[in-house]
Write a protein that holds these residues in place. Sequence first.
Motif, PDB file in Angstrom:
ATOM      1  N   UNK A  55     -25.494  26.793  24.427  1.00 16.24           N
ATOM      2  CA  UNK A  55     -26.422  27.910  24.236  1.00 16.24           C
ATOM      3  C   UNK A  55     -27.839  27.588  24.703  1.00 16.24           C
ATOM      4  N   UNK A  56     -28.215  26.317  24.665  1.00 17.23           N
ATOM      5  CA  UNK A  56     -29.600  25.949  24.992  1.00 17.23           C
ATOM      6  C   UNK A  56     -29.612  24.857  26.055  1.00 17.23           C
ATOM      7  N   UNK A  57     -29.279  25.245  27.256  1.00 19.27           N
ATOM      8  CA  UNK A  57     -29.274  24.309  28.376  1.00 19.27           C
ATOM      9  C   UNK A  57     -30.610  24.375  29.101  1.00 19.27           C
ATOM     10  N   UNK A  58     -31.194  23.230  29.447  1.00 18.58           N
ATOM     11  CA  UNK A  58     -32.477  23.222  30.179  1.00 18.58           C
ATOM     12  C   UNK A  58     -32.266  23.499  31.663  1.00 18.58           C
ATOM     13  N   UNK A  59     -31.895  24.733  31.987  1.00 16.30           N
ATOM     14  CA  UNK A  59     -31.485  25.047  33.352  1.00 16.30           C
ATOM     15  C   UNK A  59     -32.545  24.754  34.406  1.00 16.30           C
ATOM     16  N   UNK A  60     -33.807  25.158  34.217  1.00 18.09           N
ATOM     17  CA  UNK A  60     -34.799  24.839  35.255  1.00 18.09           C
ATOM     18  C   UNK A  60     -34.945  23.339  35.505  1.00 18.09           C
ATOM     19  N   UNK A  61     -34.940  22.553  34.421  1.00 17.83           N
ATOM     20  CA  UNK A  61     -35.099  21.101  34.580  1.00 17.83           C
ATOM     21  C   UNK A  61     -33.916  20.495  35.321  1.00 17.83           C
ATOM     22  N   UNK A  62     -32.716  20.973  35.019  1.00 19.00           N
ATOM     23  CA  UNK A  62     -31.521  20.439  35.679  1.00 19.00           C
ATOM     24  C   UNK A  62     -31.492  20.854  37.144  1.00 19.00           C
ATOM     25  N   UNK A  63     -31.771  22.124  37.401  1.00 20.26           N
ATOM     26  CA  UNK A  63     -31.663  22.647  38.760  1.00 20.26           C
ATOM     27  C   UNK A  63     -32.690  22.050  39.708  1.00 20.26           C
ATOM     28  N   UNK A  64     -33.855  21.648  39.181  1.00 19.79           N
ATOM     29  CA  UNK A  64     -34.895  21.075  40.039  1.00 19.79           C
ATOM     30  C   UNK A  64     -34.890  19.551  40.028  1.00 19.79           C
ATOM     31  N   UNK A  65     -33.954  18.948  39.332  1.00 16.97           N
ATOM     32  CA  UNK A  65     -33.885  17.490  39.298  1.00 16.97           C
ATOM     33  C   UNK A  65     -33.565  16.972  40.698  1.00 16.97           C
ATOM     34  N   UNK A  66     -34.427  16.149  41.298  1.00 17.47           N
ATOM     35  CA  UNK A  66     -34.189  15.695  42.678  1.00 17.47           C
ATOM     36  C   UNK A  66     -32.857  14.981  42.863  1.00 17.47           C
TER      37      UNK A  66
END
Length: 603
Positions: free
Chosen positions: A269-280
């Motif tokens: 329910x609470x996934x850090x999507x922006x942080x994961x998607x922008x992880x180099x």
Amino acid sequence: MRKGTFYPKGVTRTTDGIQFVLKADRPDAQIEISLCKGARELQRVTVPKDCRCGQLYSVVLECPPETDSYRYYQDGRFLVDFYARSVAGLEQYGQKKTNVKYCLPGMEYDWEDDRRPQLPYSEMILYGIHVRGFTKHISSGVSNRGTYEGLVQKIPYLKELGINAVELMPCYEFDETESREEPYQDDDKKKVNYWGFQAGYYYAPKSGYAASKDPTVSFCDMVKQLHRNGIEVIMQFYFPDTVAQSEIAEILRFWVENYHIDGFHLIGAKLPLPAIATDPFLRDTKLIMAQIPPADRSHHKGERLWNKNLAYFSEGFTYDMRKFLKGDDDCLNLVLQHFRENREDEAVINALTCYNGFTLNDLVSYERKHNEANGEENRDGSEYNLSWNCGAEGPSRKKQVLALREKQMRNGLAFVFLSQGVPYLQSGDEFAQTQSGNNNPYCQDNETTWLNWKRMTKYQAFHDYVKKLIAFRKAHRVFHKEEPLRIMDYIGCGYPDVSYHGEEAWRPVLENYSRHVAVMYCGKYACDRKQNPDAFFYVAYNMHWEAHSFALPRLPKGMKWQCCMDTAAPEGFVRIPVESDKAKKNQTVQVEARSVKIFQSIG
């Protein structure tokens, strides 16, 4: 003993000893490390409090005794090692777990020349697998049933079917017998968490799925062999709210670096999507979610958050296509959107069935869920299945019912594999696996969920159809373009890339009562690497209970239509020329009730 560094987390070997990095619950706790050999504790050492930074403690033990495992204690009580790389005591699947310890790391695994296939989403054929259930049934014919090794033995089968990516249900370490407070669970009849959607040891592969004594080696061997055969590995990870968001990206990076994983299906329910998607580090790793919140489709300091490594499961596809399949009204416009859905910045995964809900066979055999075996008085599982039993509930001997069910299965998979998004096939659906109407077998570690490979003999014609359908999709780029379809002629060839038709060419009837429509794809928009265009394809969908005629559009000079697939035929794929009718402007073809017909240009 000396203070160590705080990365990497977990237990690692150094040039002069072993480094332990652990997470404590309280900063003022007394932390002890128990060093073990087999069942014996050899020594217990106290970690100095000046070896702490935040919640983490780090210490290097130089010249430790001959030990193979360890435990942590906090103020004298057992402390779970969140960063454990391998867990001892959980190997026996389904048995109550006691005396859990953590294994020290062994030799570094030799990946040899392993390379990740790095398939674009447009090329993927995704296949959902439960590692245990895939080969646990005696009919699987493998020597190590229900294991990573058993899955490896099925790689030739996967390749022959046309699969190039597998999605594994949770196979990080978890205790499937962990007690849970459930109103319908008797103390003497504890259930197993067969699916594995619970918190666990996120840095360790599940030992209960390994045939060898070292699950790390078993898991790595499986990934390496799948990669050697051009098959990607996607892992499902469930993160409850109790897992810190700061840990999630770190866990994913660990599996990519240490286990060469190609992607993840993230559930929580609470996934850090922006942080994961922008992880180099994760930019080349596939990241699949149930949905992507609109707020997360944004820009941050000029950098796009989302790129084509991101995908989501289309719940709309699942339910709208089920409605269309059983002949509901008022769904054609949504169906056409799903057929062409393919976004610039993210991929869409199209599934008619998955682990959660009816199998494909049960979808056309049951109108009601039958979850009595779960022990919850049939109250669990979704009531919203959009299924149709084709005239009889459950098993039937009526030839007419059985023939209709098999045709409906052919139709349903045609929807999936002829749509632009990534096709998802649940393992066993290709040979009509059944769960006897159970649409929520989360606790069924038995023949309800184990694939019965004998059914491949009974449903050989259907299995062959699925194989040909997958090969057909792969062979024709018009059905899996990388860029979205525009419904317009943007190259000036006289035909739009995709167009819609009805009983009259170029005139679809999309009113709420309509249950039939045709889609034409122009191959000039889908050239191969040598710039050779694909063929024209006309796909007529008739989910009405009556037959309908369709007028085929005229082709460029020198081309003519040929029928290449008809789900009304048991074999599915045929080669039938379309007879020319010079008296009419357009050729007219008949499509049987509840059938899909494909016509291909030749010449």
